[in-house]
Write a protein that holds these residues in place. Structure first.
Motif, PDB file in Angstrom:
ATOM      1  N   TYR A 209     -43.147  18.944  38.300  1.00  0.00           N
ATOM      2  CA  TYR A 209     -42.963  17.790  39.190  1.00  0.00           C
ATOM      3  C   TYR A 209     -42.411  16.564  38.465  1.00  0.00           C
ATOM      4  O   TYR A 209     -42.817  16.249  37.344  1.00  0.00           O
ATOM      5  CB  TYR A 209     -44.310  17.416  39.805  1.00  0.00           C
ATOM      6  N   VAL A 210     -41.490  15.875  39.156  1.00  0.00           N
ATOM      7  CA  VAL A 210     -40.968  14.594  38.688  1.00  0.00           C
ATOM      8  C   VAL A 210     -40.785  13.686  39.901  1.00  0.00           C
ATOM      9  O   VAL A 210     -40.164  14.079  40.891  1.00  0.00           O
ATOM     10  CB  VAL A 210     -39.616  14.750  37.954  1.00  0.00           C
ATOM     11  N   LEU A 211     -41.336  12.470  39.804  1.00  0.00           N
ATOM     12  CA  LEU A 211     -41.117  11.423  40.795  1.00  0.00           C
ATOM     13  C   LEU A 211     -40.069  10.490  40.218  1.00  0.00           C
ATOM     14  O   LEU A 211     -40.182  10.069  39.059  1.00  0.00           O
ATOM     15  CB  LEU A 211     -42.413  10.649  41.058  1.00  0.00           C
ATOM     16  N   ASP A 212     -39.046  10.170  40.999  1.00  0.00           N
ATOM     17  CA  ASP A 212     -37.999   9.263  40.558  1.00  0.00           C
ATOM     18  C   ASP A 212     -38.117   7.980  41.370  1.00  0.00           C
ATOM     19  O   ASP A 212     -37.800   7.946  42.558  1.00  0.00           O
ATOM     20  CB  ASP A 212     -36.633   9.914  40.753  1.00  0.00           C
TER      21      ASP A 212
ATOM     22  N   SER B  67     -40.416  17.655  43.366  1.00  0.00           N
ATOM     23  CA  SER B  67     -39.847  16.339  43.104  1.00  0.00           C
ATOM     24  C   SER B  67     -39.932  15.447  44.328  1.00  0.00           C
ATOM     25  O   SER B  67     -40.061  15.916  45.457  1.00  0.00           O
ATOM     26  CB  SER B  67     -38.381  16.468  42.670  1.00  0.00           C
ATOM     27  N   GLU B  68     -39.858  14.151  44.034  1.00  0.00           N
ATOM     28  CA  GLU B  68     -39.659  13.162  45.080  1.00  0.00           C
ATOM     29  C   GLU B  68     -38.745  12.086  44.522  1.00  0.00           C
ATOM     30  O   GLU B  68     -38.925  11.623  43.392  1.00  0.00           O
ATOM     31  CB  GLU B  68     -40.956  12.518  45.569  1.00  0.00           C
ATOM     32  N   ARG B  69     -37.786  11.710  45.312  1.00  0.00           N
ATOM     33  CA  ARG B  69     -36.886  10.612  44.981  1.00  0.00           C
ATOM     34  C   ARG B  69     -37.167   9.491  45.971  1.00  0.00           C
ATOM     35  O   ARG B  69     -36.985   9.669  47.179  1.00  0.00           O
ATOM     36  CB  ARG B  69     -35.434  11.063  45.057  1.00  0.00           C
TER      37      ARG B  69
ATOM     38  N   ARG C 184     -38.658   7.667  35.882  1.00  0.00           N
ATOM     39  CA  ARG C 184     -39.118   9.021  36.186  1.00  0.00           C
ATOM     40  C   ARG C 184     -40.571   9.190  35.748  1.00  0.00           C
ATOM     41  O   ARG C 184     -40.947   8.771  34.655  1.00  0.00           O
ATOM     42  CB  ARG C 184     -38.203  10.025  35.502  1.00  0.00           C
TER      43      ARG C 184
END
Length: 122
Positions: A30-33, A111-113, A39
């Protein structure tokens, strides 16, 4: 859990401000941008949420709200084994609002952008 279950747990975590609930829905990759923060990996998510909660509480001036965040206009589509969700979010009692583009795989939210809704400065 299904992709839809992962997404539902993730959304519940955000609306309640519960980092354990959010973490339970995340893929290890998981990565939140966040354009205001950069990040954020899964291992840094709890600290990121604590900081965001402090900002929201400060902007609320001590006024209690029913939800940490409100999520509306959620749209989903599934293709090629991945669930994509788009939502509009607001922090009730503040001027903070924006949208999120979320990707979910079999092992959780990948992920979430984030975007923020704001007027351009002149």
């Amino acid at each position: 859990m299904s992709k839809a279950d992962h997404l539902a747990a993730y959304a519940e975590g955000w609306t309640t401000g519960n980092s354990d609930k959010i973490l339970s829905a995340l893929s290890d990759s998981y990565v939140l941008d966040d354009p205001n923060h950069g990040r954020v990996a899964k291992g840094d998510m709890a600290a990121y949420l604590d900081g965001m909660k402090a900002t929201v509480e400060e902007l609320r001036g001590g006024k209690a709200e029913a939800h940490f965040l409100s999520l509306t206009e959620v749209l989903t589509a599934e293709a090629d084994g991945e669930l994509t969700a788009w939502c509009w979010w607001t922090a009730p009692g503040t001027g903070i609002a924006g949208s999120g583009l979320i990707k979910v795989a079999d092992d959780g939210v990948v992920s979430e952008r984030l975007t923020y809704y704001t007027a351009l400065s002149a």
